[in-house]
Each structure stands twice: as structure tokens, then as C-alpha cells.
Design a protein around this motif. Sequence first.
Motif, mmCIF file in Angstrom:
data_model
loop_
_atom_site.group_PDB
_atom_site.id
_atom_site.type_symbol
_atom_site.label_atom_id
_atom_site.label_comp_id
_atom_site.label_asym_id
_atom_site.label_seq_id
_atom_site.Cartn_x
_atom_site.Cartn_y
_atom_site.Cartn_z
ATOM 1 N N ASP A 21 -5.318 -1.488 0.106
ATOM 2 C CA ASP A 21 -5.852 -0.152 -0.153
ATOM 3 C C ASP A 21 -4.806 0.624 -0.945
ATOM 4 O O ASP A 21 -3.738 0.945 -0.433
ATOM 5 C CB ASP A 21 -6.179 0.566 1.157
ATOM 6 C CG ASP A 21 -6.968 1.851 0.917
ATOM 7 O OD1 ASP A 21 -6.761 2.477 -0.135
ATOM 8 O OD2 ASP A 21 -7.794 2.210 1.771
ATOM 9 N N ARG A 54 -15.500 1.395 -11.267
ATOM 10 C CA ARG A 54 -14.807 2.659 -11.028
ATOM 11 C C ARG A 54 -13.492 2.759 -11.788
ATOM 12 O O ARG A 54 -12.862 3.822 -11.800
ATOM 13 C CB ARG A 54 -14.548 2.829 -9.535
ATOM 14 C CG ARG A 54 -15.810 2.952 -8.698
ATOM 15 C CD ARG A 54 -15.480 3.159 -7.244
ATOM 16 N NE ARG A 54 -14.685 4.375 -7.041
ATOM 17 C CZ ARG A 54 -14.144 4.724 -5.872
ATOM 18 N NH1 ARG A 54 -14.289 3.934 -4.815
ATOM 19 N NH2 ARG A 54 -13.452 5.835 -5.766
ATOM 20 N N LYS A 76 -4.719 3.671 -2.175
ATOM 21 C CA LYS A 76 -4.940 5.115 -2.213
ATOM 22 C C LYS A 76 -3.680 5.867 -2.622
ATOM 23 O O LYS A 76 -3.740 6.895 -3.311
ATOM 24 C CB LYS A 76 -5.421 5.598 -0.844
ATOM 25 C CG LYS A 76 -5.800 7.065 -0.804
ATOM 26 C CD LYS A 76 -6.343 7.452 0.554
ATOM 27 C CE LYS A 76 -6.777 8.911 0.586
ATOM 28 N NZ LYS A 76 -7.315 9.292 1.905
ATOM 29 N N LYS A 77 -2.501 5.380 -2.224
ATOM 30 C CA LYS A 77 -1.236 6.049 -2.518
ATOM 31 C C LYS A 77 -0.629 5.599 -3.843
ATOM 32 O O LYS A 77 0.349 6.198 -4.314
ATOM 33 C CB LYS A 77 -0.239 5.793 -1.385
ATOM 34 C CG LYS A 77 -0.678 6.352 -0.039
ATOM 35 C CD LYS A 77 0.369 6.080 1.032
ATOM 36 C CE LYS A 77 -0.069 6.631 2.378
ATOM 37 N NZ LYS A 77 0.932 6.374 3.445
ATOM 38 N N ASN A 116 -9.245 -1.499 -2.500
ATOM 39 C CA ASN A 116 -9.899 -0.194 -2.586
ATOM 40 C C ASN A 116 -8.979 0.849 -3.203
ATOM 41 O O ASN A 116 -7.763 0.741 -3.138
ATOM 42 C CB ASN A 116 -10.321 0.277 -1.180
ATOM 43 C CG ASN A 116 -11.284 -0.691 -0.519
ATOM 44 O OD1 ASN A 116 -12.265 -1.098 -1.120
ATOM 45 N ND2 ASN A 116 -10.986 -1.065 0.714
ATOM 46 N N ASN A 117 -9.605 1.872 -3.816
ATOM 47 C CA ASN A 117 -8.885 3.056 -4.305
ATOM 48 C C ASN A 117 -7.804 2.736 -5.327
ATOM 49 O O ASN A 117 -6.637 3.053 -5.145
ATOM 50 C CB ASN A 117 -8.259 3.811 -3.125
ATOM 51 C CG ASN A 117 -9.293 4.287 -2.125
ATOM 52 O OD1 ASN A 117 -10.286 4.894 -2.500
ATOM 53 N ND2 ASN A 117 -9.080 3.972 -0.854
ATOM 54 N N PHE A 118 -8.203 2.119 -6.406
ATOM 55 C CA PHE A 118 -7.218 1.875 -7.473
ATOM 56 C C PHE A 118 -7.866 2.179 -8.823
ATOM 57 O O PHE A 118 -8.245 1.312 -9.582
ATOM 58 C CB PHE A 118 -6.676 0.437 -7.413
ATOM 59 C CG PHE A 118 -7.682 -0.643 -7.676
ATOM 60 C CD1 PHE A 118 -7.419 -1.626 -8.608
ATOM 61 C CD2 PHE A 118 -8.891 -0.680 -7.013
ATOM 62 C CE1 PHE A 118 -8.342 -2.635 -8.860
ATOM 63 C CE2 PHE A 118 -9.805 -1.682 -7.251
ATOM 64 C CZ PHE A 118 -9.529 -2.668 -8.180
ATOM 65 N N THR A 119 -7.966 3.455 -9.136
ATOM 66 C CA THR A 119 -8.687 3.895 -10.330
ATOM 67 C C THR A 119 -7.813 4.020 -11.575
ATOM 68 O O THR A 119 -8.330 4.215 -12.663
ATOM 69 C CB THR A 119 -9.344 5.256 -10.061
ATOM 70 O OG1 THR A 119 -8.335 6.206 -9.698
ATOM 71 C CG2 THR A 119 -10.360 5.158 -8.938
ATOM 72 N N GLU A 120 -6.486 3.907 -11.437
ATOM 73 C CA GLU A 120 -5.598 4.131 -12.583
ATOM 74 C C GLU A 120 -5.269 2.872 -13.363
ATOM 75 O O GLU A 120 -4.549 2.936 -14.358
ATOM 76 C CB GLU A 120 -4.295 4.781 -12.094
ATOM 77 C CG GLU A 120 -4.491 6.123 -11.425
ATOM 78 C CD GLU A 120 -5.157 7.135 -12.345
ATOM 79 O OE1 GLU A 120 -4.810 7.159 -13.539
ATOM 80 O OE2 GLU A 120 -6.011 7.888 -11.868
ATOM 81 N N ASN A 164 0.802 -1.228 0.000
ATOM 82 C CA ASN A 164 0.000 0.000 0.000
ATOM 83 C C ASN A 164 0.831 1.271 0.000
ATOM 84 O O ASN A 164 0.323 2.352 -0.323
ATOM 85 C CB ASN A 164 -0.923 0.020 1.219
ATOM 86 C CG ASN A 164 -1.930 -1.115 1.199
ATOM 87 O OD1 ASN A 164 -2.264 -1.649 0.154
ATOM 88 N ND2 ASN A 164 -2.409 -1.506 2.372
ATOM 89 N N GLN A 185 -0.822 5.809 -7.279
ATOM 90 C CA GLN A 185 -1.471 6.584 -8.333
ATOM 91 C C GLN A 185 -0.968 6.250 -9.737
ATOM 92 O O GLN A 185 -1.512 6.767 -10.715
ATOM 93 C CB GLN A 185 -1.279 8.075 -8.062
ATOM 94 C CG GLN A 185 -1.898 8.548 -6.752
ATOM 95 C CD GLN A 185 -3.404 8.319 -6.700
ATOM 96 O OE1 GLN A 185 -4.125 8.603 -7.661
ATOM 97 N NE2 GLN A 185 -3.881 7.786 -5.589
#
Length: 292
Positions: A183, A231, A185-186, A206-210, A162, A188
Amino acid sequence: ECLECEYCYDLSDLKDTIPKLIRLERFKIDTRLDLNLGENLTRLSSIQSLRIKARNLAHVTSLTQLKALQHLLLHVPFLKSLPDFAKREYLRDLILTVLTLINTIPNLGSLKCLRYLHFENTPNINHFPLGIENLVNLEYLWFHQYGVNTYHFDSKGIKGINELKKLKSLILEGMPIKRLDLDFKKLQVLYEMTIQLEKLESLSINNFTELHCLYLSQCSNLSKMSLDIDRLTNLQVLLIEAPKLFFEISFQNLKQLKRITFRNIHQIKRFPNTLAEISSLRDFTINSAKQL
């Protein structure tokens, strides 16, 4: 500057020759013969790239003295222990393959320059590498058949992923993990992720949109997934193979998809009509979907 020894049948002079090559920068050796370099490697103060494929080599402790080393590949089935990497501050690429006797990995947290970390066919390692979270420049992290023979695999360190802000590619294949919670989030710039874990039962990311490429392959025991694929607006390639998993994808936001592959998705009965709206789609493959 460069010395390559492949398929060697006589290494009798090598041990005495190496100490004389003080300007050697790249050294590659591939042999099935007994290889005993002893402490002679310590004389190679300029060595930057070292690739060793040797069947009968038990120790490589002398590697700890090679301060200029940037690229290291070890393919040594009978290697008994790994060197301490604490002083290898300039190491950029670390590739460890076919280390069948190794069961522990030294802490890697001091390798601040490491860009590429690759484990392959290391079946008896009983823990996830410690110090991963400190590899601030790591871009590629690959595991293939890692720890598959261990009964008590310690996966606590896996959450260190992460923290890898520069990670571009993540591959987790053949690891004895039943639950995976991450997660990103970091993360990017994460471009590609492959998860091929036969024992995996629960997956939460979670938080992996790229992401551009997502592969969930050979996850035969995966029955629970918290992963909002809708997403991933930049997703171009999607592969899912999980016979016990029920999932729903609207495809409404996946406008960049070019290739979709579903294998052994026995719990899926239909796909939404929004799938037809993906104008970029070039390849759509379904294998073994019993309910469709």
C-alpha cells in the motif's frame, strides 16, 4: 585524497601503505588476488568512499570503525559475513553485489542518511532486510537475484517499503516471493517501479498514482492482480509480461502514455477503443498474444 588499484598483480606493499594515508577520502580496489587488509582500514579515519572488488576476502569487520564513510560497495564472492552497520550513521549509498556466501543481512534501520540501497546477485540471503521502514531518506531501492536459492524465504519485512516516503525508484527482480501486497499511500514521489518475479502468483498494490514507469516483466506465474492501472494518470511507460494473467485496462485516463509493451499476454482477447484516444502514444508493441 583518492587511491584506485585496479587489476593489481602485486599487493604486497598495500597492507603497510594504507595506515599512512590518513587523509585518504576515496579508496577503490579491484583485484583477483588474496586481499588481507586486516585492521589497517581502521586507520583511514577520513575515508568517505570505499569500493572493494576482491575475489578472496573473507572478513571486513574493520569497516565498523569508519565513521565518516558515506559510500560503500562490496563485491566479494567469498565474504563470509557482513559488518554491523549500526554505527554508520552517515552512510548514503550501500551497494552489495556478488555475495554468494552471505545468508543474513544485519538490521539496516539505523542508517537514517541512506539514500541508495542496492543488492545484486546475493542468491542465498534467506530474509528481506530488517529495518527498511526506518530508512526515512531512502530514494532508490533495488533488488536483483536476491535470495533465489533459498527454500524458506522470510518476506515479512517487505511491507516496510510502505513507509518510505521519499522513495523514487523500486526494483524487485529475482526474489522468491509468491504473494506481494503493498500500500503506497505514503509514497507520493515514487516515479518508477519494476517487478520481475518469476514465482509471483498474486499481486496487490494500492494508492500509487504518481508512477511514471511501470514494468511487470517475466511474471510467468502471476494469475491474480489487484492493480488499478487506469488510476495512474501520470503513467508514461507501461510494460506487462504475464502469460497467465487476465487483466482489463480502459486507457481512458492514461493520457500521458508514450510507450506500451505487452509480451506473452495469452489471456487477452481485445483492447478497448479508448486506446486510440491516447494522442501522446509513440510506441505500441505486442509480442505473443495468442487470443488477439
